[in-house]
Design a protein around this motif. Sequence first.
Motif, short mmCIF file in Angstrom:
data_model
loop_
_atom_site.label_atom_id
_atom_site.label_comp_id
_atom_site.label_asym_id
_atom_site.label_seq_id
_atom_site.Cartn_x
_atom_site.Cartn_y
_atom_site.Cartn_z
N SER A 48 -2.69 0.80 -1.42
CA SER A 48 -3.54 1.50 -0.46
C SER A 48 -4.87 1.83 -1.10
O SER A 48 -4.94 2.12 -2.31
N ASP A 49 -5.93 1.79 -0.28
CA ASP A 49 -7.26 2.17 -0.77
C ASP A 49 -7.63 3.58 -0.33
O ASP A 49 -8.81 3.92 -0.21
N ARG A 50 -6.63 4.43 -0.10
CA ARG A 50 -6.91 5.79 0.37
C ARG A 50 -7.62 6.63 -0.68
O ARG A 50 -8.14 7.70 -0.35
N THR A 58 -6.98 4.06 6.70
CA THR A 58 -7.11 3.31 5.46
C THR A 58 -6.44 1.96 5.64
O THR A 58 -6.07 1.58 6.75
N SER A 59 -6.29 1.22 4.54
CA SER A 59 -5.56 -0.04 4.56
C SER A 59 -4.36 0.07 3.64
O SER A 59 -4.51 0.19 2.41
N ASP A 60 -3.17 0.08 4.23
CA ASP A 60 -1.90 0.11 3.50
C ASP A 60 -1.27 -1.27 3.64
O ASP A 60 -0.97 -1.73 4.75
N SER A 67 -7.83 0.26 -4.51
CA SER A 67 -6.49 -0.18 -4.18
C SER A 67 -5.54 0.18 -5.33
O SER A 67 -5.69 -0.31 -6.45
N THR A 83 3.05 4.75 8.21
CA THR A 83 1.86 5.39 7.65
C THR A 83 0.80 5.47 8.73
O THR A 83 0.73 4.63 9.64
N ARG A 142 -1.67 -0.52 8.56
CA ARG A 142 -0.69 0.55 8.38
C ARG A 142 0.70 -0.06 8.30
O ARG A 142 0.95 -1.14 8.82
N TRP A 181 1.22 3.09 -4.25
CA TRP A 181 1.73 4.34 -3.73
C TRP A 181 3.21 4.17 -3.41
O TRP A 181 3.69 3.06 -3.15
N SER A 189 3.09 -4.90 7.21
CA SER A 189 1.77 -4.31 7.43
C SER A 189 1.23 -4.82 8.76
O SER A 189 1.31 -6.02 9.05
#
Length: 396
Positions: free
Chosen positions: A71-73, A53-55, A77, A49, A34, A80, A22
Motif C-alpha cells: 500500500s502507498d498509504r 489509496t492503492s492497496d 509502497s 480495505t 482496495r 502492510w 485487488s
Amino acid sequence: LRRQVLLQQASVSPDGEWVAYSRRTIEGDKYRSRLWRVPLRGGRPEQLTFADTSDVLPRFSPGGDELVFLSDRTERSQPWILPLGGGEPRQAPELHGHAVSASWSLDGRSLLVIAPSGEQRFVVGDPEAPLARQIRDLTWRLDGFGLRDQFHSAWVVPLGAGKPRRLTSPSYEVADAAWAGNRVAFLADPRDEAGVIEYPQLHTVAVRGGSARQGPQLPGPVWTLAVSPGGRIALVGYDRTDPIGWENVGLFVVEGRNLRRLDESLDRPVGNHTFADTGELTDAFAPRAHWLDEETLVALVASRGGSRPFSFPLDGEPVPLLDDEEVVCSGLGVGGGRVVVSAAAPGDAPDLFEVASGRLRRLTTHGSRWLRPHRIEPERISVRARNHPPIDAWFV
C-alpha cells in the motif's frame, strides 16, 4: 472510461476457502485499488480495505488468518498486514523506497520483500537533490519505470523483533524471489554484461545470509520462479539465446543441476499474450507458474488469441483445465488444491471464476458489469497462407 473496473492479483487461501483480490477503480481521475475477498463456496464479495489509496498484491498468511499487501498509504509502497478476524491494517517494518512484492515465510514470522537496495548507483552529491548522475551502463533507466538509481534487492523482514535485513548484493537487480526452505531462491544477472542487457537467472542464498549460489541456467532470460512447499523450483523463461520476442516462453522444473522442460509438446507460449486495457497484464509481462501440489504445476497457456490454464504433471503430459479455447484468462491464483482465474469471453471485461471440471464457475460480477451497457461483439477473422500458421484478427 472513468467507470472502468479491474479485478486483479487473486490469491487463494491455503485451505481453499477464500479468494482475496485487488479491485481497481477510477476516482477523481486517479486509480484507486482496495482489497476484497469472496468465499469459494459462493456468496457476496466483501470489501476489506477502504482507505483513499492503492492497496494491491494481497497474499494469505500460512494460517490463512492474515493478509500481507502493498500500500502507498504512507506515500511509499510498503508491506502492510491485515488481520482477517477484524482490526485495522498495521505497517510491517519500513524499507527503503517502494517495495514491489512481499511474501510470507512458511512459519508466518517473516516476510520476503523485494525493495530498493538503499545504495545509490549513479548519483553525485545529495541523493535528495543530485548534482549529477555518472552513468556507467545502458540499463540506467527503463521505459515505464524511469531512473534506476538503485537496484532492487531481496530483504527478510521480521514481523517481531529485529530490523529488515538485505540478503542480496546491491550491485544487481533482483527480478523475483521466493522462500525455499532455509534458503531464498531469486532471479538476477550479476554479470558485467548486464550493463548492456539483463538476463536474470536462478540463484539461491541462505536465509541467514552469505554468498549466493548459481543454479542451473537457461540460454535466455528467466521471467519468474515458483517454489513448492517442499522446495521444488520451477522457472518460466526462454531456452533460446538472445530471444527477440516471437519465441515460445517455456516452463521448466529444476532437477539437481539440470532443467527439464514441461511444455514442449504444446508448441504454445506459457502465459497470457492477449493485451487489453480491460484485463490484468501481470501474466502478460511476467508469466508465472503455480504449484498445485508437489507433483503438479499450473500455468496459463496462450493460443490463437485466448489463454487458459493447463496442469503440468511432473510425470506426464500437459492437460488443459478449461474446455473453452476462446476465453482469455489474464490472472491466475492457486491454493488449497483449487484454481481461480480472472477471465473474460471475447468482448467482455474480466471477473473472477473458479476453474472446475473443465468449466468456469463465476465468483464475482463487479468486475465486468461496468462494460455491459457498452459491449460490442468482436468479429473474428482468420487469414491463412500456404505453409504458414493462420493469423487471427478481431474487428470491433
